[in-house]
Design an enzyme around this catalytic site. Structure first.
Site, short mmCIF file in Angstrom:
data_model
loop_
_atom_site.label_atom_id
_atom_site.label_comp_id
_atom_site.label_asym_id
_atom_site.label_seq_id
_atom_site.Cartn_x
_atom_site.Cartn_y
_atom_site.Cartn_z
N ALA A 52 79.74 -24.20 13.04
CA ALA A 52 80.31 -25.41 12.45
C ALA A 52 80.53 -25.22 10.96
O ALA A 52 79.75 -24.55 10.27
CB ALA A 52 79.38 -26.59 12.71
N PHE A 53 81.63 -25.79 10.44
CA PHE A 53 81.97 -25.74 9.02
C PHE A 53 82.10 -24.30 8.51
O PHE A 53 81.80 -24.01 7.37
CB PHE A 53 80.92 -26.51 8.20
CG PHE A 53 80.65 -27.90 8.70
CD1 PHE A 53 81.61 -28.90 8.59
CD2 PHE A 53 79.46 -28.18 9.35
CE1 PHE A 53 81.37 -30.17 9.07
CE2 PHE A 53 79.22 -29.47 9.84
CZ PHE A 53 80.18 -30.46 9.70
N ARG A 54 82.55 -23.41 9.40
CA ARG A 54 82.75 -21.99 9.09
C ARG A 54 81.45 -21.29 8.68
O ARG A 54 81.47 -20.24 8.05
CB ARG A 54 83.83 -21.80 8.02
CG ARG A 54 85.18 -22.37 8.44
CD ARG A 54 86.30 -21.88 7.55
NE ARG A 54 86.49 -20.44 7.67
CZ ARG A 54 87.15 -19.85 8.68
NH1 ARG A 54 87.66 -20.57 9.66
NH2 ARG A 54 87.29 -18.55 8.69
N LEU A 55 80.32 -21.86 9.07
CA LEU A 55 79.02 -21.21 8.84
C LEU A 55 78.69 -20.40 10.10
O LEU A 55 77.83 -20.76 10.89
CB LEU A 55 77.95 -22.26 8.53
CG LEU A 55 78.21 -23.08 7.26
CD1 LEU A 55 77.11 -24.11 7.06
CD2 LEU A 55 78.31 -22.16 6.04
N HIS A 56 79.43 -19.30 10.27
CA HIS A 56 79.32 -18.50 11.47
C HIS A 56 78.01 -17.72 11.51
O HIS A 56 77.36 -17.50 10.48
CB HIS A 56 80.48 -17.50 11.53
CG HIS A 56 81.81 -18.12 11.24
ND1 HIS A 56 82.31 -19.20 11.94
CD2 HIS A 56 82.75 -17.80 10.31
CE1 HIS A 56 83.50 -19.52 11.46
NE2 HIS A 56 83.80 -18.69 10.46
#
Length: 207
Positions: A182-186
């Site tokens: 989520a939110f590009r917090l891979h």
């Protein structure tokens, strides 16, 4: 590593890769085993193309774990990989929102394993391997089909594997597992070793 759980759990990266591929095979619409294979030419200019990964060899296998695809050794990728002795690929699944990146050393698979895979292919694909001078200029589609007819007459209904066609095994020095967050917090975990006989170092990477 304490937070390496769920889809990243386990000490064998080849088992993790096989598990992810098995999941993708259930829901990915086309070619879940497709990889974008990268190599470099004699001038160091990169080349990338899609090929199909055919085997993930277990860490307990004689190879110590590897990824295998098949090709014409005279093709651009075959020549470039032979010259460099190295290759890389990425396998990405939109359906799973995951990818695996691999960098490693290469070697040919020209024994019974390659023969068995070649035999498993359709007759037309086996004859096509004989007929296609892969990556070389072609006068026309008609010329290609004429060559197919020629090799069909020459090799019959049970052709042997061409000596110029076989497997390429990538023995990884690096494997990175990536999952969308989520939110590009891979989530990213990299397995790395200096040579195939060394133990893996496993690190979590920033997204």
């Amino acid at each position: 590593m304490s937070d390496r759980s769920g889809i990243f759990a386990g000490e064998d990266p080849f088992a993790i890769a096989q598990g992810w591929l098995s999941e993708a095979e259930k829901i990915e619409i086309n070619d879940p085993n497709a990889i974008a294979l990268a190599s470099v030419d004699a001038d160091g200019l990169p080349n990338v193309r899609m090929v199909l990964l055919k085997e993930i060899e277990a860490q307990s296998a004689p190879s110590g774990g590897a990824f295998v695809f098949y090709t014409n050794y005279g093709s651009a990728k075959g020549v470039e990989i032979e010259q460099a002795g190295k290759a890389a690929f990425v396998m990405h699944w939109k359906s799973l929102r995951r990818q695996i990146r691999v960098r490693g050393l290469t070697s040919r698979e020209e024994g019974p394993q390659a023969d068995a895979y070649y035999t498993s292919r359709s007759l037309k694909s086996r004859l096509g391997a004989w007929a296609s001078d892969q990556s070389q200029p072609l006068a026309s589609r008609t010329a290609l089909m004429a060559e197919v007819a020629k090799v069909t007459a020459t090799h019959g209904p049970n052709p042997k594997r061409p000596p110029f066609w076989g497997g390429i095994r990538i023995t990884p020095l690096e494997i990175e597992f990536w999952a969308d967050g989520a939110f590009r917090l891979h989530d990213r975990f990299r397995w790395r070793r200096p040579d195939p006989n060394s133990a893996w170092e496993i690190l979590r990477l920033n997204p």
